[in-house]
Design a protein around this motif. Structure first.
Motif, PDB file in Angstrom:
ATOM      1  N   ALA A 105       0.938  -1.055  -0.067  1.00  0.00           N
ATOM      2  CA  ALA A 105       0.081   0.035   0.039  1.00  0.00           C
ATOM      3  C   ALA A 105       0.698   1.197   0.125  1.00  0.00           C
ATOM      4  CB  ALA A 105      -1.206   0.086   1.229  1.00  0.00           C
ATOM      5  N   PRO A 106       0.524   2.231  -0.728  1.00  0.00           N
ATOM      6  CA  PRO A 106       1.512   3.643  -0.805  1.00  0.00           C
ATOM      7  C   PRO A 106       1.362   4.059   0.637  1.00  0.00           C
ATOM      8  CG  PRO A 106      -0.533   3.884  -2.052  1.00  0.00           C
ATOM      9  CD  PRO A 106      -0.352   2.276  -1.734  1.00  0.00           C
ATOM     10  N   ALA A 107       2.274   4.956   0.649  1.00  0.00           N
ATOM     11  CA  ALA A 107       2.156   5.618   2.004  1.00  0.00           C
ATOM     12  C   ALA A 107       1.004   6.956   1.874  1.00  0.00           C
ATOM     13  CB  ALA A 107       3.405   6.522   2.272  1.00  0.00           C
ATOM     14  N   ARG A 108       0.056   7.044   2.886  1.00  0.00           N
ATOM     15  CA  ARG A 108      -0.923   8.065   2.921  1.00  0.00           C
ATOM     16  C   ARG A 108      -0.085   9.284   3.000  1.00  0.00           C
ATOM     17  NH1 ARG A 108      -6.460   6.219   5.574  1.00  0.00           N
ATOM     18  NH2 ARG A 108      -6.973   4.841   4.206  1.00  0.00           N
ATOM     19  N   THR A 109      -0.753  10.314   2.058  1.00  0.00           N
ATOM     20  CA  THR A 109      -0.319  11.758   2.127  1.00  0.00           C
ATOM     21  C   THR A 109      -1.741  12.597   2.305  1.00  0.00           C
ATOM     22  OG1 THR A 109      -0.562  11.918  -0.306  1.00  0.00           O
ATOM     23  CG2 THR A 109       1.550  11.404   0.541  1.00  0.00           C
ATOM     24  N   ALA A 110      -1.305  13.301   3.215  1.00  0.00           N
ATOM     25  CA  ALA A 110      -2.553  14.326   3.554  1.00  0.00           C
ATOM     26  C   ALA A 110      -2.629  15.385   2.550  1.00  0.00           C
ATOM     27  CB  ALA A 110      -2.424  14.921   4.919  1.00  0.00           C
TER      28      ALA A 110
END
Length: 69
Positions: A34-39
């Motif tokens: 899963a890609p890192a979540r970015t706000a």
């Protein structure tokens, strides 16, 4: 024709049904990262401009009830 390659001893069910989905998903999950979540970055209100609403849409929204009615 598609050549299907099987890696491992998992039986291949080409006619799978809904009951086989959880097992299939559990076997595939380790292969996907899963890609890192970015706000999302906030947008300055001064950059928001040029929004136009067609009059028919504005009338439709005006005729809708507000929240909690």
């Amino acid at each position: 024709m598609t050549k299907i390659e099987v890696h491992g001893s998992v039986p291949l069910d080409l006619e799978g049904d809904l009951a086989s989905l959880p097992g299939d998903s559990a076997r595939m999950a380790p292969h996907w990262a899963a890609p890192a979540r970015t706000a999302p970055l906030p947008v300055s209100p001064s950059l928001i401009h040029g929004v136009s609403v067609p009059s028919a849409s504005a009338r439709l929204l005006d005729a809708m009830s507000d929240y909690g009615d």
